[in-house]
Write a protein that holds these residues in place. Structure first.
Motif, mmCIF file in Angstrom:
data_model
loop_
_atom_site.group_PDB
_atom_site.id
_atom_site.type_symbol
_atom_site.label_atom_id
_atom_site.label_comp_id
_atom_site.label_asym_id
_atom_site.label_seq_id
_atom_site.Cartn_x
_atom_site.Cartn_y
_atom_site.Cartn_z
ATOM 1 N N GLY A 259 0.846 -1.197 0.000
ATOM 2 C CA GLY A 259 0.000 0.000 0.000
ATOM 3 C C GLY A 259 0.876 1.239 0.000
ATOM 4 O O GLY A 259 1.942 1.256 0.633
ATOM 5 N N GLU A 261 0.750 3.856 1.532
ATOM 6 C CA GLU A 261 0.918 4.557 2.809
ATOM 7 C C GLU A 261 2.000 3.939 3.682
ATOM 8 O O GLU A 261 2.264 4.401 4.776
ATOM 9 C CB GLU A 261 -0.421 4.570 3.552
ATOM 10 N N ASP A 311 -2.755 1.691 -4.683
ATOM 11 C CA ASP A 311 -3.606 2.774 -4.159
ATOM 12 C C ASP A 311 -4.915 2.176 -3.647
ATOM 13 O O ASP A 311 -5.140 2.081 -2.451
ATOM 14 C CB ASP A 311 -3.874 3.817 -5.261
ATOM 15 N N ARG A 314 -6.729 4.442 -1.249
ATOM 16 C CA ARG A 314 -5.936 5.161 -0.252
ATOM 17 C C ARG A 314 -5.892 6.666 -0.529
ATOM 18 O O ARG A 314 -5.888 7.473 0.403
ATOM 19 C CB ARG A 314 -4.532 4.567 -0.170
ATOM 20 N N ARG A 324 -8.020 11.017 7.405
ATOM 21 C CA ARG A 324 -6.826 10.463 6.761
ATOM 22 C C ARG A 324 -5.866 9.762 7.710
ATOM 23 O O ARG A 324 -5.065 8.941 7.262
ATOM 24 C CB ARG A 324 -6.074 11.547 5.982
ATOM 25 N N LEU A 327 -4.791 6.115 7.626
ATOM 26 C CA LEU A 327 -3.682 5.581 6.828
ATOM 27 C C LEU A 327 -2.399 5.403 7.653
ATOM 28 O O LEU A 327 -1.435 4.828 7.172
ATOM 29 C CB LEU A 327 -3.382 6.505 5.637
ATOM 30 N N MET A 366 -12.121 3.700 2.275
ATOM 31 C CA MET A 366 -11.483 3.251 1.039
ATOM 32 C C MET A 366 -12.513 3.035 -0.064
ATOM 33 O O MET A 366 -12.252 3.327 -1.225
ATOM 34 C CB MET A 366 -10.687 1.961 1.294
#
Lengths: 546, 295
Positions: A259, A261, A311, A314, A324, A327, A366
């Protein structure tokens, strides 16, 4: 909460697909799962055990709160600079001989991975336990293309052999006890026989024998990653069993799905997370295996190394300043282990790869709050706050849950554009459902109740008037002085609980006639008492005689 | 000191005795209690249900009522509602684009104390028997409600006060820090999970052998008490303000049918004999005469 504008592009973010959607709303799914008494007993036992271990190893660190603050701040920094960090990571990973692929969503990631595997000519791959590959439903996609992916993590293997679904981020088979696991092994592993006991050591040995051949004969492995170090292009997998290390070192080709993040800026930043993660997840001071690899090392380990940067929704999470920080999650699962809702309902009730409190905020963000049944997830919490207390990166889950409830209400009231629907048929509400969502709606029972309560509760005078009706409730309660049935939504309360007969009079209305009776009250209670003037820290135990 | 009572909507409408108990404790210490008549609710029900727009007028009303009134400090017999003032009201105001209201809400919240906070931190009360004359000869366990514990960090303030009550036999609750399952509208939106959580809490309460489970939030006690009543559990729930207010001269009655009304002065009874507090002999359910004040 930080509401810094991050200069996000103004295009509508792409939402995530794959194993992120609940097919049934949470209350219905939970009710069904709770009927499984054995599962609840297993989960209760396991979560309480891990909870206790975590608490003990966290307690012994004097700087735990500072570590949490550092972990949170680092992730904030990553989110504020994500595009630049991703490009730096790509540059460094490529410079060391690896190949970077970008996947907008689950379908793109699955296509990229399938093509990479097909190019090697093999139809068998081994897998390291990974949330990202579960999220995109990789195993099913590969199977459709004639590729068999074998899970090598013991718990994932149990889930795979049992044709089951994971119910926990860290311990996918937490809902099974060892006797159930023995039964699965007996029926699914040809090399086992009745001599297999349900002792953990024997079960692990059976799995080891089953997997050893796979490790030695398979040329392609697929993994996830716990961290990607931007400044060096290094990938990291943290694990307990050593199967991951085998997958990461023995095959010729290694494909990692990560991912976007998961980045940390510098190698030194790992210091923070490698302390936070094992203590929060397994309750260990250190995890047994930490594998790190940086591109290709000639003659040592996989020579064909890929990373798929995923993504899959995300960016949509990142675009919402109030949500946010979801994340920041490092997938430790401490929030699941302390959650009383998870403990009762189990992981399957959340319908997503990400169960528990973090799943209740991550999945609907998401996919978009209007997607399928995911809008019921933010309500799957009593807001007790135990999750926030244990989160190693200080994600304020209760606050985000409340934010998402507000988003849900606004979406249902037509104040938010609906998210695009899931591209598969089975859980989409169909044309009629989609039209319904876009039309102005008749206020729900909840809407009416909330509006009415808002009007009454925003005025002391209206409260006083409304409370004049308390004797009606008293009449409803009858002689046993308990209300045991109410209509409509309130029936959810009286299905399980009585309401005592209301008082004759509210405090407010009683006080209007009795405020001045201080002396009577004090006398009836036995006279006044005088605590010496407070000196804050220096209180005294002196007492007056009654 | 002049102390403003924020009764909270649930105590005002359903548990006036808890508000009165708060008043009695403070008056006994020589303080003047005022009730700002414009007060309504903290807005928590609306916020936690996702209705931020409908929460805004409720917040505005609370801030108006407690800004206009003249007092030194404000107190509420609820950890959850006090936490909502500081954690939610400014957020609701800002979401509604009213920065002035947000700042005023912060100022009101900064001067509003949960009852045990006020008693321990401001008034220096740590020994309920000695300093308040509290007397309650019963076996009691204690459930720390989540928002007091995790948002206000009350630690053991409520529990320590309860333990210091004269005649009281305190027993510890296993897994005390687990949520009881109330959670506002969660309790009927997810009623099955909520009931399962209550079930576990009740099992733990019963395992202590206590006659009563006390706590600092009427809403949690309403939920637990209601579930106990439905299951025919012998134990019941009672707010800790009522235990602290109870004295030898004016003891809290716990036998007889549930009665939430404030008793009229004529119905006051003399002090009953202490009941045996052995776990194996639960209180008789169909006892007789007096109405009990427990939730």
């Amino acid at each position: 909460m930080s509401r810094t504008a991050l200069g996000m592009p103004t295009i509508r973010p792409v939402h995530g697909h794959g194993n992120l959607h609940a097919d049934v709303d949470f209350p219905t799914a939970a009710k069904e799962e709770m009927a499984n008494i054995q599962m609840r007993a297993n989960i209760r036992h396991a979560t309480h055990t891990i909870r206790g271990k975590r608490a003990r190893v966290v307690e012994e660190l004097p700087d735990w709160q500072e570590l949490r603050t550092a972990g949170s701040a680092l992730k904030e920094q990553v989110m504020a600079n994500l595009p630049e960090l991703l490009e730096q990571f790509e540059k460094n990973f490529t410079a060391r001989g690896g190949t970077v692929h970008w996947a907008r969503d689950a379908a793109e990631a699955n296509r990229i991975i399938t093509e990479l595997i097909e190019a090697t000519g093999t139809t068998d791959v081994i897998k390291v336990k990974s949330m990202a590959t579960a999220e995109i439903d990789l195993e099913r996609h590969l199977a459709e293309h004639g590729i068999t992916a074998t899970e090598t993590d013991l718990a994932e293997l149990i889930v795979q052999l049992g044709h089951d679904r994971s119910s926990h981020i860290l311990v996918p088979a937490i809902h099974k006890n060892r006797h159930e696991i023995r039964d699965i092994f007996l029926s699914e592993m040809p090399e086992t026989d009745d001599s297999l006991t349900s002792e953990p050591r024997d079960l692990a040995e059976a799995a080891r024998a089953h997997l050893r051949e796979k490790f030695l004969s398979t040329s392609v492995a697929v993994s996830g990653a716990n961290f990607g170090v931007t400044e060096t292009g290094t990938l990291t997998v943290v694990e307990s069993e050593g199967n991951g290390r085998m997958c990461l070192t023995l095959p010729d080709t290694l494909i990692t799905v990560m991912g976007i993040e998961k980045l940390v800026p510098t190698f030194q930043d790992l210091e923070v997370y490698l302390q936070l993660l094992p203590r929060s997840s397994t309750g260990e001071r250190m995890n047994p295996y930490t594998s790190m690899w940086t591109g290709v090392t000639p003659g040592d380990g996989p020579q064909d190394v890929h990373v798929v940067l995923l993504d899959n929704g995300r960016s949509a999470v990142l675009a919402d300043p109030a949500g946010r920080s979801a994340l920041h999650c490092i997938r430790c699962s401490a929030c699941l282990n302390v959650c009383p809702v998870y403990e009762q309902a189990g992981g399957h009730a959340y319908g997503s790869t990400y169960p528990g409190p973090i799943g209740a905020i991550l999945s609907p963000q998401m996919t978009g709050i209007t997607a399928a049944e995911n809008s019921s997830l933010p309500y799957a919490s009593s807001l007790c706050g135990a999750c926030y207390d244990v989160c190693p990166v200080k994600i304020n889950i209760p606050e985000i849950l409340v934010h998402l409830r507000d988003e849900d209400v606004r979406t249902r009231h037509g104040e938010r554009p609906p998210t695009e629907q899931r591209p598969t048929e089975e859980a989409s509400p169909g044309l009629a459902g989609r039209l319904f969502r876009r039309l102005p709606r008749v206020p729900s029972e909840m809407d009416v109740m909330m509006k009415g309560a808002s009007t009454v509760m925003s005025s002391g005078r209206r409260m006083a008037l409304a409370e004049k009706a308390l004797p009606l409730g008293r009449a409803l309660a009858g002689r046993d002085r308990a209300i045991s049935w109410l209509p409509g939504m309130a029936g959810g309360w009286t299905d399980e609980r009585d309401i005592p007969a209301p008082p004759r009079e509210s405090f407010r209305n009683w006080w209007a006639d009795h405020a001045a009776e201080t002396e009577d009250r004090v006398r009836q209670d036995g006279g006044s008492r005088h605590v010496p003037a407070p000196d804050r820290a220096d209180h005294t135990d002196e007492e007056d005689s009654p | 000191m002049r102390i403003a009572l924020f009764a909270t909507c649930i105590v005002d409408a359903l548990y006036p005795r808890v508000a009165l108990a708060t008043v009695r404790i403070l008056e006994r210490l020589g303080h003047e209690v005022v009730f700002p008549s414009g007060q309504g609710c903290c807005s928590q029900m609306h916020v936690n249900s996702g209705y931020l727009d409908d929460a805004l007028p409720v917040v505005r009303n609370h801030v108006r009522a407690f800004t206009a009134a003249d007092y030194d400090v404000a107190v509420a017999p609820s950890g959850s509602c006090v936490a909502s003032l500081g954690h939610q009201q400014p957020m609701v105001a800002r979401a509604g684009g009213d920065e002035d209201l947000a700042r005023m809400a912060e100022s009101v919240a900064g001067n509003t104390y949960e009852l045990s906070q006020l008693l321990v931190d401001v008034l220096g009360v740590t020994d309920a028997a000695g300093q308040l004359g509290s007397w309650f000869p019963h076996t009691v366990t204690y459930h720390p409600s989540c928002h007091g514990m995790r948002l206000l960090r009350l630690d053991d303030r409520q529990k320590d006060l309860v333990r210091s009550v004269g005649g009281l036999d305190y027993v510890e609750l296993p897994d005390a820090d687990e949520c009881c399952g109330f959670g506002g509208t969660f309790s009927f939106k997810n009623s099955d999970v909520s009931a399962a959580m209550a079930e576990e809490k009740i099992e733990n309460i019963v395992s202590t052998g206590a006659e009563l489970c006390t706590g600092g939030d009427a809403s949690c006690l309403l939920h637990l008490g209601g579930a106990m009543s439905r299951r025919g559990t012998e134990a019941a729930t009672v707010h800790f303000a009522e235990i602290l207010a109870s004295t030898q001269q004016n003891p809290l009655e716990i036998s007889g049918p549930v009665e939430l009304s404030i008793p009229s002065p004529s119905s006051r009874r003399p002090c009953p004999p202490a009941r045996p507090s052995t776990p194996s002999t639960p209180a008789p359910t169909t006892a007789p005469t007096a109405d009990r004040g427990v939730l």
